[in-house]
Design an enzyme around this catalytic site. Structure first.
Site, mmCIF file in Angstrom:
data_model
loop_
_atom_site.group_PDB
_atom_site.id
_atom_site.type_symbol
_atom_site.label_atom_id
_atom_site.label_comp_id
_atom_site.label_asym_id
_atom_site.label_seq_id
_atom_site.Cartn_x
_atom_site.Cartn_y
_atom_site.Cartn_z
ATOM 1 N N PRO A 270 0.840 -1.208 0.000
ATOM 2 C CG PRO A 270 0.077 -0.963 2.200
ATOM 3 C CD PRO A 270 0.812 -1.905 1.304
ATOM 4 C CG ASP A 440 5.562 0.071 2.816
ATOM 5 O OD1 ASP A 440 4.348 0.093 3.120
ATOM 6 O OD2 ASP A 440 6.273 -0.949 2.924
ATOM 7 C CG HIS A 441 0.146 4.982 4.038
ATOM 8 N ND1 HIS A 441 0.442 5.420 5.316
ATOM 9 C CD2 HIS A 441 -0.780 5.855 3.574
ATOM 10 C CE1 HIS A 441 -0.272 6.482 5.608
ATOM 11 N NE2 HIS A 441 -1.036 6.775 4.566
ATOM 12 N NE ARG A 442 3.814 -2.795 3.853
ATOM 13 C CZ ARG A 442 4.509 -3.836 3.377
ATOM 14 N NH1 ARG A 442 4.060 -5.072 3.549
ATOM 15 N NH2 ARG A 442 5.646 -3.631 2.733
ATOM 16 C CB VAL A 443 7.043 1.672 7.268
ATOM 17 C CG1 VAL A 443 8.186 2.140 8.148
ATOM 18 C CG2 VAL A 443 6.984 0.162 7.201
#
Length: 468
Positions: A270, A440-443
């Site tokens: 994502p 990276d929108h997870r991080v």
């Protein structure tokens, strides 16, 4: 990485010879190892991501005697070309996969006979080529199933027959000329003969600049016109596009296959994008001042980015398992470079710690090696943050796709004169460029990128720290 640069063999023997077998089991696959004096040379795994390789050229021909350590074949992996050397004395009995064909990692590409008398025997045992371009079913062999994992585990029992290295002898007894793929293509377009050329690559390998030098001394005519059109642009730009035949279908090269796999893998991450406008007057002035000392704009941007990342380590982090992320201990700036037939990202390691002049020299070296397809794995797989610059083509803005295993990539547009208004109501002209970061929108979150881009803008708009 040394274990990735080795291939092994599974000896084979006819039913008339006495045989003894050993069974090896690795990841539910087993290999039938038979004692014999005829050995199969397998396609080696030259990198951790390589699934197949392409035979660029056979340095040896059928019937040639091999000594341990001699180059046998040049193999193209997904990122580079490397020589494969023999681990044994013997004779190259038969070539299974010809030049220009591809084969999966672990599949046989040739047979090695221990003595000259066994060459004919080896030829009679030659299996059907397992080239990825062939639709035929390979003939059955003594080896029931071979995988890269099985190859690694069986090396202690059977012993490797070949290994890969970056050593490229330019010729072998006058029979074969070793040159980079781009050098071969360029020579073909110019109508030049590679034989007799003196290579400037490792151990005399012919590279593109050798062909260009030869073309420069050739008679002026059609070849010179083709040379002018085919010569790569300077400063890390893309090579001129070769003529193509419209309506044809062209299969992916090994590198294009690797790029395709990476792009598909990136869809599982994502991502989001943040843009920023940066004034570059001070950076442009600095570049003009130190350009004569060999400094490149790529090195300037990489250095500025690295200094900003040092203050925002989360933007330099990476998430690989979806459950945790790593604050990378080094700031390694990967820079996208278009080369003939694909795209590669050479890495400027520890860009925050290396001085600007050394960084520029290193970048020139990496670009030369990338175009000659001589980059080593650590020179293109260790990036922690990626730069993609299309400014030299006049592109003002674009979005970049996040490379797998990294946290962010920044797309850099051209610096262009722009009318801007000041806080006191005046109108003036400033050079500005657009940058867009994909993360990276997870991080990494929006506030992280916004803060990073503010720092980057401050460094570029007041670049005194870049030359320290």
């Amino acid at each position: 990485m040394s274990h990735l640069l080795q291939s092994t063999f599974i000896p084979t023997t006819p039913t008339t010879l006495r045989r003894s077998s050993v069974f090896l089991t690795t990841h539910l696959r087993k290999t039938h190892v038979v004692e014999s004096k005829i050995r199969e040379i397998f396609m080696p795994a030259l990198s951790s991501t390589m699934t197949e390789g392409k035979i660029i050229s056979w340095v040896k021909t059928e019937g040639d005697k091999l000594a341990k350590g001699e180059s046998v074949v040049v193999v193209e992996s997904d990122k580079a070309d490397m020589d494969v050397e023999s681990f044994y004395d013997g004779y190259l009995a038969t070539i299974i996969v010809p030049e220009g064909s591809s084969a999966p990692v672990g599949s046989p590409i040739a047979l090695l006979a221990e003595s000259e008398d066994e060459i004919s025997l080896a030829k009679s045992q030659s299996p059907t080529p397992t080239s990825s371009s062939s639709q035929e079913t390979p003939a059955a062999t003594v080896t029931e199933e071979v995988s890269p994992a099985a190859i690694s585990s069986s090396s202690s029992d059977a012993g490797p027959v070949i290994m890969a290295s970056s050593i490229h002898p330019a010729s072998e007894g006058g029979k074969r000329v070793v040159a980079s793929p781009y050098a071969k293509k360029l020579a073909k377009e110019l109508g030049l003969d590679l034989r007799g050329m003196v290579g400037s690559g490792p151990n005399g390998r012919i590279v593109a600049k050798d062909v260009e030098a030869a073309a420069g001394s050739a008679p002026i005519g059609v070849a010179a016109e083709v040379f002018a059109a085919a010569k790569p642009s300077g400063g890390g730009g893309a090579p001129a596009a070769p003529a193509v035949e419209l309506g044809t279908t062209v299969p992916f090269t090994t590198m294009q296959n690797a790029v395709s796999r990476n792009m598909l893998e990136s869809l599982a991450v994502p991502t989001f994008r943040v843009g920023y406008t940066i004034t570059t007057n001070a950076l442009d002035a600095l570049y003009k001042k130190i350009k004569s000392k060999g400094v490149t704009m790529t090195a300037l941007l990489a250095k500025a980015t690295a200094l900003a990342l040092a203050k925002h380590p989360v933007v330099n982090s990476s998430c690989r398992d979806g459950k945790s992320f790593t604050y990378n201990s080094s700031i390694n700036i990967a820079v996208a470079v278009a080369i003939d037939g694909g795209l590669i990202t050479p890495v400027l390691q520890d860009a925050d710690k290396v001085d600007l002049y050394s960084l520029s020299r290193k970048w020139k070296e990496l670009v030369d090696k990338a175009r000659a397809k001589q980059l080593q794995p650590h020179e293109y797989t260790t990036g922690t943050f990626t730069l993609s610059n299309l400014g030299m083509f006049g592109v003002d803005r674009f979005d970049a796709i996040l490379p797998p295993g990294t946290g962010a990539i920044m797309a850099v547009g051209a610096s262009q004169p722009t009318l801007v208004g000041t806080k006191d109501g005046r109108i003036g002209m400033k050079n500005q460029m657009q940058v867009n970061v994909t993360a990276d929108h997870r991080v990494i979150y929006g506030a992280d990128l916004a803060s990073f881009l503010q720092t980057l803008a401050q460094i570029i708009e007041d670049p005194k720290d870049l030359t320290l």
